[in-house]
Motif scaffolding. Structure first.
Motif, PDB file in Angstrom:
ATOM      1  N   SER A   1      34.247  -3.919  21.378  1.00 12.35           N
ATOM      2  CA  SER A   1      34.747  -3.130  20.259  1.00 12.35           C
ATOM      3  C   SER A   1      33.601  -2.843  19.297  1.00 12.35           C
ATOM      4  O   SER A   1      32.435  -2.953  19.676  1.00 12.35           O
ATOM      5  CB  SER A   1      35.881  -3.907  19.583  1.00 12.35           C
ATOM      6  N   ASP A   2      33.924  -2.491  18.073  1.00 14.94           N
ATOM      7  CA  ASP A   2      32.853  -2.218  17.108  1.00 14.94           C
ATOM      8  C   ASP A   2      32.745  -3.330  16.061  1.00 14.94           C
ATOM      9  O   ASP A   2      32.329  -3.106  14.940  1.00 14.94           O
ATOM     10  CB  ASP A   2      33.075  -0.858  16.426  1.00 14.94           C
TER      11      ASP A   2
ATOM     12  N   ASN B   1      40.071   1.435  13.033  1.00 10.01           N
ATOM     13  CA  ASN B   1      39.082   2.418  12.602  1.00 10.01           C
ATOM     14  C   ASN B   1      39.442   3.853  12.905  1.00 10.01           C
ATOM     15  O   ASN B   1      40.464   4.131  13.474  1.00 10.01           O
ATOM     16  CB  ASN B   1      37.781   2.135  13.341  1.00 10.01           C
TER      17      ASN B   1
ATOM     18  N   GLY C   1      43.726  -1.631  16.977  1.00  5.56           N
ATOM     19  CA  GLY C   1      43.131  -2.597  16.056  1.00  5.56           C
ATOM     20  C   GLY C   1      43.086  -3.987  16.658  1.00  5.56           C
ATOM     21  O   GLY C   1      43.153  -4.154  17.874  1.00  5.56           O
TER      22      GLY C   1
ATOM     23  N   LYS D   1      44.267  -6.542  20.473  1.00  5.73           N
ATOM     24  CA  LYS D   1      43.264  -7.399  21.125  1.00  5.73           C
ATOM     25  C   LYS D   1      43.802  -8.819  21.249  1.00  5.73           C
ATOM     26  O   LYS D   1      43.598  -9.490  22.271  1.00  5.73           O
ATOM     27  CB  LYS D   1      41.947  -7.352  20.363  1.00  5.73           C
TER      28      LYS D   1
HETATM   29  P1  ADP Z   1      38.607  -0.306  19.503  1.00  6.57           P
HETATM   30  O1  ADP Z   1      38.445   1.189  19.430  1.00  6.57           O
HETATM   31  O2  ADP Z   1      37.362  -1.001  19.935  1.00  6.57           O
HETATM   32  O3  ADP Z   1      39.820  -0.739  20.281  1.00  6.57           O
HETATM   33  P2  ADP Z   1      39.937  -0.754  16.927  1.00  6.57           P
HETATM   34  O4  ADP Z   1      39.456   0.105  15.794  1.00  6.57           O
HETATM   35  O5  ADP Z   1      41.256  -0.436  17.548  1.00  6.57           O
HETATM   36  O6  ADP Z   1      38.766  -0.824  17.999  1.00  6.57           O
HETATM   37  O7  ADP Z   1      40.006  -2.291  16.446  1.00  6.57           O
HETATM   38  C1  ADP Z   1      38.901  -2.957  15.905  1.00  6.57           C
HETATM   39  C2  ADP Z   1      38.948  -2.928  14.376  1.00  6.57           C
HETATM   40  O8  ADP Z   1      39.936  -3.848  13.902  1.00  6.57           O
HETATM   41  C3  ADP Z   1      37.672  -3.408  13.726  1.00  6.57           C
HETATM   42  O9  ADP Z   1      36.703  -2.396  13.608  1.00  6.57           O
HETATM   43  C4  ADP Z   1      38.132  -3.925  12.371  1.00  6.57           C
HETATM   44  O10 ADP Z   1      37.876  -3.011  11.327  1.00  6.57           O
HETATM   45  C5  ADP Z   1      39.648  -4.068  12.526  1.00  6.57           C
HETATM   46  N1  ADP Z   1      40.134  -5.392  12.095  1.00  6.57           N
HETATM   47  C6  ADP Z   1      41.182  -5.592  11.278  1.00  6.57           C
HETATM   48  N2  ADP Z   1      41.378  -6.905  11.028  1.00  6.57           N
HETATM   49  C7  ADP Z   1      40.423  -7.586  11.709  1.00  6.57           C
HETATM   50  C8  ADP Z   1      40.109  -8.988  11.862  1.00  6.57           C
HETATM   51  N3  ADP Z   1      40.823  -9.969  11.288  1.00  6.57           N
HETATM   52  N4  ADP Z   1      39.055  -9.315  12.650  1.00  6.57           N
HETATM   53  C9  ADP Z   1      38.320  -8.344  13.284  1.00  6.57           C
HETATM   54  N5  ADP Z   1      38.582  -7.005  13.176  1.00  6.57           N
HETATM   55  C10 ADP Z   1      39.622  -6.608  12.393  1.00  6.57           C
END
Ligand code: ADP
Length: 263
Positions: free
Chosen positions: A174-175, A212, A218, A222
């Motif tokens: 992820s990012d 994001n 988000g 995961k």
């Molecule tokens: P992807 O496109 O890789 O699936 P997402 O944007 O769906 O990524 O999910 C990752 C995002 O979740 C992170 O960039 C972060 O901003 C957000 N996030 C929210 N809460 C948390 C947390 N507790 N720990 C890590 N990331 C978090």
């Protein structure tokens, strides 16, 4: 812990989120794909087998059909994914062909996993491809799956694919560097959770922020994916796909991440 998990796994499923696959301009990041293919080729040479779950069809579609950016109509968004899927697979094909590795496209929906005959066919196809040294690139079939566009769930798709293929390890790129006690994008003092043994327990102790730009599920999806995989004895690693040579860095222990252990 993370280097050990990778060293001990023979069959690995990698999932890339849209944020990882897109560059700053919102186009497919070809340099990233090439860099991953280079590292994956080395991993395969060392005796491991891989499958990839790739988001990014919508992102790729948008960079092709730029004028559709504002169209909210569901049919246009599905059409956008249909256009983008071709671009996406073209990008993966070009990335892997440098290493004489073939790829194969597999498009699935939630329904497919509920049907025992389809499930068996999917499983057999993935096994056949991998046995022949071909890399399956799996994505949700957006043309028929309305839900995917609304909620997006390639994390769960990756977990289900890992279970289907009886993988030894799931790696979600992820990012962000992993799971934090609060959203690191909003809180600079957020702390990384390096190891998770009990996902229900960890849910009580962290706060979940929003996803994001291009991200959809988000951190929630995961956690769901890691829990799903753990139930079948498959550990999950959540790590940053944007770090230099992220796969090698995880293998060598230079890069941190969150390891969700299966009991
Ligand atoms: P992807 O496109 O890789 O699936 P997402 O944007 O769906 O990524 O999910 C990752 C995002 O979740 C992170 O960039 C972060 O901003 C957000 N996030 C929210 N809460 C948390 C947390 N507790 N720990 C890590 N990331 C978090």
């Amino acid at each position: 812990m993370i280097p050990d998990l990778i060293a001990n796994a023979r069959k690995i499923v990698f999932k890339f989120g849209s944020n990882t696959l897109a560059d700053k301009e919102g186009k497919i990041n070809h340099d990233f794909l090439t860099e991953f293919a280079d590292q994956a080729a080395a991993l395969i040479k060392s005796g491991k087998q891989i499958a990839v779950v790739s988001s990014g069809a919508q992102v790729a579609g948008l960079s092709t059909m730029g004028t559709w950016a504002r169209k909210r109509d569901i049919h246009y968004r599905q059409a956008l994914c249909a256009v983008g899927q071709v671009e996406l697979m073209g990008a993966w094909r070009r990335a892997f062909e440098k290493y004489s590795l073939h790829i194969a496209q597999i498009l699935l929906t939630q329904d497919d996993f509920g049907d025992p005959i389809r499930t068996l066919n999917m499983r057999n196809t993935i096994f056949t491809l991998v046995d022949e040294g071909i890399i399956p690139i799996i994505n949700e079939n957006d043309t028929v799956a309305v839900e995917e566009i609304k909620i997006g769930d390639n994390d769960n798709l990756a977990a289900q694919s890992a279970i289907l293929w009886s993988a030894d390890l799931l790696i979600l790129f992820s990012d962000i560097d992993g799971l934090y006690n609060k959203n690191p994008k909003e809180f600079p003092d957020a702390e990384l959770v390096g190891e998770v043994r009990d996902i229900d327990e960890v849910r009580k102790n962290i706060s979940i922020g929003s996803a994001n730009n291009f991200g959809t599920g988000g951190i929630t999806t995961k956690l769901e994916a890691a829990q799903r995989a753990a139930f079948y004895g498959i550990p999950t690693i959540l790590a940053h796909g944007g770090r230099p040579r992220c796969l090698e860095a995880l293998v060598s222990g230079k890069q941190q991440g969150t390891a969700f252990l299966a009991n």
